[in-house]
Enzyme design. Structure first.
Site, short mmCIF file in Angstrom:
data_model
loop_
_atom_site.label_atom_id
_atom_site.label_comp_id
_atom_site.label_asym_id
_atom_site.label_seq_id
_atom_site.Cartn_x
_atom_site.Cartn_y
_atom_site.Cartn_z
N ALA A 71 32.32 25.22 22.85
CA ALA A 71 32.82 24.69 24.12
C ALA A 71 34.34 24.65 24.14
O ALA A 71 34.99 24.51 23.10
CB ALA A 71 32.26 23.29 24.36
N ASP A 72 34.91 24.78 25.33
CA ASP A 72 36.35 24.65 25.51
C ASP A 72 36.62 24.06 26.88
O ASP A 72 35.98 24.45 27.86
CB ASP A 72 37.04 26.01 25.38
CG ASP A 72 38.55 25.86 25.23
OD1 ASP A 72 39.00 25.59 24.11
OD2 ASP A 72 39.26 25.99 26.25
#
Length: 198
Positions: A71-72
């Site tokens: 995730a970012d």
């Protein structure tokens, strides 16, 4: 199936625990390479890089079936991405820019899963949430910065922390602003039989 979170974020860990997902953490140390320009494309690209990095490592060492969650998250104001401030001056500039108006928070997520003796499979998506911030005085901004809370946060604020006092409203997924659109993650994993739902 083992669930691996490719992040050390305490906020993402808490969100996974909140919905009852058992997991191990294995943060990616891979250098981030950005080739895209739009915030939505950037978070998808970076989440994919993190998931692929950990997936490759696990493919060489793990005998069990597994799924990696990469995730970012970025904050974007008028299309301009705001990363972590790094110092108080940058934090002040960022918060001055955000106060009194709306901005967007994007989180990209990549699921990378592998069954024994089969090639890995990938699915990438993103969520976007609009956040509106009440007007803030310079003194309020400085006081918030002095709390230390904004220094390691994208956009220089934590919606689940002291900054909640300045949130006028959101349109979209609150958990996405915290750092992981957990409802969407759960549903995407469920759709692909990557999680036990009984």
């Amino acid at each position: 199936m083992k669930v691996i979170l490719a992040s050390a974020s305490p906020r993402r860990k808490e969100l996974l625990r909140q919905v009852g997902i058992s997991f191990k953490t294995m943060p990616s140390g891979k250098e981030e390479v950005i080739t895209k320009e739009a915030p939505a494309d950037i978070v998808e690209e970076l989440s994919y890089q993190k998931a692929v990095d950990i997936c490759k490592t696990l493919s060489e060492t793990m005998q069990e079936d597994f799924v990696v969650i990469g995730a970012d998250t970025v904050v974007a104001c008028w299309g301009q991405i705001m990363g972590k401030p790094g110092d108080k001056d940058n934090a002040f500039r960022m918060l001055q820019e955000l106060q009194g108006k709306s901005h967007q928070v994007y989180t990209g997520v990549t699921l990378a899963w592998k069954y024994k003796d089969m090639p890995a499979m990938f699915h990438t998506f993103h969520e976007c949430t609009d956040v509106t911030v009440f007007p803030m005085t310079d003194e309020e901004i400085r006081r918030y910065i002095d709390s230390g809370e904004p220094m390691d946060k994208a956009g220089a604020y934590a919606i689940q922390g002291k900054f909640a006092a300045y949130i006028q409203g959101i349109c979209g997924d609150y958990a996405n602003v915290v750092g992981l659109p957990i409802g969407r993650v759960y549903q995407e994993m469920k759709k692909r039989n990557l999680i036990e739902t009984t």
